[in-house]
Each structure stands twice: as C-alpha cells, then as structure tokens.
Write an enzyme that holds these catalytic residues in place. Structure first.
Site, PDB file in Angstrom:
ATOM      1  N   GLY A  26      24.072  17.409  12.178  1.00 44.09           N
ATOM      2  CA  GLY A  26      23.023  16.438  12.483  1.00 44.09           C
ATOM      3  C   GLY A  26      23.088  15.154  11.678  1.00 44.09           C
ATOM      4  N   SER A  27      24.297  14.780  11.215  1.00 41.34           N
ATOM      5  CA  SER A  27      24.354  13.506  10.471  1.00 41.34           C
ATOM      6  C   SER A  27      24.013  12.336  11.383  1.00 41.34           C
ATOM      7  CB  SER A  27      25.716  13.321   9.792  1.00 41.34           C
ATOM      8  OG  SER A  27      26.720  13.067  10.731  1.00 41.34           O
ATOM      9  N   ASN A  28      24.437  12.397  12.631  1.00 41.41           N
ATOM     10  CA  ASN A  28      24.064  11.323  13.572  1.00 41.41           C
ATOM     11  C   ASN A  28      22.565  11.336  13.847  1.00 41.41           C
ATOM     12  OD1 ASN A  28      26.412   9.680  14.739  1.00 41.41           O
ATOM     13  ND2 ASN A  28      27.234  11.760  14.720  1.00 41.41           N
TER      14      ASN A  28
ATOM     15  N   LEU B 135      26.534  21.965  28.093  1.00 42.80           N
ATOM     16  CA  LEU B 135      26.388  21.097  29.255  1.00 42.80           C
ATOM     17  C   LEU B 135      24.899  20.986  29.598  1.00 42.80           C
ATOM     18  CD1 LEU B 135      28.659  19.852  30.951  1.00 42.80           C
ATOM     19  CD2 LEU B 135      28.511  21.829  32.468  1.00 42.80           C
TER      20      LEU B 135
ATOM     21  N   ASN C 227      25.450  10.365  25.464  1.00 46.08           N
ATOM     22  CA  ASN C 227      26.169  11.268  24.561  1.00 46.08           C
ATOM     23  C   ASN C 227      27.121  10.453  23.695  1.00 46.08           C
ATOM     24  OD1 ASN C 227      27.294  13.767  23.541  1.00 46.08           O
ATOM     25  ND2 ASN C 227      29.052  13.441  24.907  1.00 46.08           N
TER      26      ASN C 227
ATOM     27  N   HIS D  52      30.858  10.884  21.864  1.00 45.23           N
ATOM     28  CA  HIS D  52      32.040  11.744  21.840  1.00 45.23           C
ATOM     29  C   HIS D  52      33.008  11.214  20.786  1.00 45.23           C
ATOM     30  CE1 HIS D  52      34.797  14.689  23.457  1.00 45.23           C
ATOM     31  NE2 HIS D  52      35.744  13.793  23.315  1.00 45.23           N
TER      32      HIS D  52
ATOM     33  N   ASP E  91      31.707  14.982  29.491  1.00 47.72           N
ATOM     34  CA  ASP E  91      32.370  13.742  29.040  1.00 47.72           C
ATOM     35  C   ASP E  91      32.844  12.827  30.160  1.00 47.72           C
ATOM     36  OD1 ASP E  91      32.051  14.760  26.432  1.00 47.72           O
ATOM     37  OD2 ASP E  91      33.936  15.860  26.588  1.00 47.72           O
TER      38      ASP E  91
ATOM     39  N   GLU F 178      30.526   6.294  14.082  1.00 43.78           N
ATOM     40  CA  GLU F 178      29.333   6.783  14.795  1.00 43.78           C
ATOM     41  C   GLU F 178      28.052   6.312  14.108  1.00 43.78           C
ATOM     42  OE1 GLU F 178      31.027  10.798  16.911  1.00 43.78           O
ATOM     43  OE2 GLU F 178      30.109  11.066  14.959  1.00 43.78           O
TER      44      GLU F 178
END
Ligand code: GAR
Length: 189
Positions: free
Chosen positions: A12-14, A87, A102, A104, A145, A174
């Site tokens: 969960g760093s993002n 998904l 999302n 990626h 994706d 990111e």
C-alpha cells in the site's frame, strides 16, 4: 468534494501517497480503502492516516453485490486500483464507466495480463534484457491491463539492476506521478 475509493492487495505504498496527497486537497478525498487481503499492510497504513478500510473475500466480490452496494451508498466517484491483484467484476465495471483506473509496473501493452504483477513483472523484464521499464496508468475494463492508457513514464533498466532495484525505480515513478494523474482525472469529472 469528489470521493475516491482505493483498492489494494499488498503493502500500500501507493495508497499511502494518494491518501496523503488528497488530505491537503480541496477537490477530492480518499473515502475508504478496500482490500481482498485481511492482513495486507495497506490496512495499517490507512488506519495511521485515519482512513477506514473494508476487506472482502472472493465469494463476496464475485458472487454478490455487497461491494457494489457499499460503493454506491458511499457515493464513490472514482475507484483507484493501487496494487490490487484481482480482476474487477463486470457489475462494478458497468456501474463505474471510465471511473476505474489502475497502475501497472511496466510499459503496457508489453508485460501485462494475468499473473503479471509486482516482482513477477520486474523479473521478466530483467530476464529479457529490456533497456527500459516504467509505469502505465490506464482505465480498467473486464480484461487484465487492457483498458485505454492515460499516462506512461519510463525508467532505464541498467545491467546491474535486479528485480528489487527495478521495483524501487518503478515505485519512485509511481509515487511521483499517480496522485497527480488522479487529480487531473478528477478535475475533468
Ligand atoms: C505497484 O508497483 C503496482 O504498480 C503493482 O503493485 C505494486 C503495489 O505496490 N501493481 C500491479 O502489479 C498490478 N498488475 P504498493 O502496494 O506498495 O502500492
């Protein structure tokens, strides 16, 4: 004030960067973190930042409208997948057209698809001696994706890189770009 729901499966760093970014925002806030992993570190990060989290299992996600109903009761405007590995089911995609994005950890359309997440992606990129990797932020559809690309940023892959060092470079990109791109999307909503 627009409301963001973050879906995450891991560290969960993002998620943390996004929450912190929007804590200071006048246009949007992170309402809830959703996770499919009851022991995911993202739950602790959210708690430390005073954001509630909701966890769910596979049956609830794919065979009921529970999550959809929570999203709609909370009047969520945008769903952000930040290291979420399942998904998204059709009922949620239909309810949020162009409102699920999302991130990626590679330059799609290469190195995407089922099983291509986190370190798996970085290992294959290193093994293939790719000169570049990077990040892709894209809309989400019913296939892994494959939704329309919103933003990409590149980094060089050096001969000395391994999956860990490449993951760090990708995370840096990111953290730098994801909150800003989310903000731009929200400003157009
Ligand atoms: C991120 O690098 C994200 O791009 C990747 O998982 C990591 C989660 O890191 N997502 C995927 O691989 C999706 N296919 P975080 O939990 O520290 O934010």
């Amino acid at each position: 004030m627009k409301k963001i729901a973050i879906f995450a499966s891991g560290s969960g760093s993002n998620a943390q960067k996004i929450i912190e970014h929007f804590t200071k925002s006048a246009i949007a806030e992170v309402d809830t973190v959703f996770t499919n992993k009851i022991d995911a570190f993202v739950i602790e990060r959210a708690r430390n930042l005073n954001i509630p989290s909701i966890s769910f299992n596979r049956d609830e996600f794919y065979n009921s409208d529970n999550i959809l109903n929570i999203l709609s009761d909370k009047k969520i405007d945008l769903i952000v997948l930040a290291g979420f590995l399942w998904l998204v089911p059709a009922n949620i995609i239909r309810m949020f057209p162009n409102r699920i994005i999302n991130i990626h950890p590679a330059l799609l359309p290469k190195y995407g698809g089922k099983g291509m997440y986190g370190d798996n992606v970085h290992k294959v990129i290193i093994a293939n001696h790719e000169p570049f990797s990077g990040i892709t932020i894209h809309y989400v559809n019913e296939r892994y994706d494959e939704g329309d690309i919103i933003f990409q940023a590149k980094c060089a892959v050096e001969l000395t890189d391994d999956a860990n060092s490449l993951a760090s470079k990708v995370h840096e990109l990111e953290h730098k770009h994801f909150p800003n791109i989310i903000e731009k999307i929200i400003m157009k909503m």
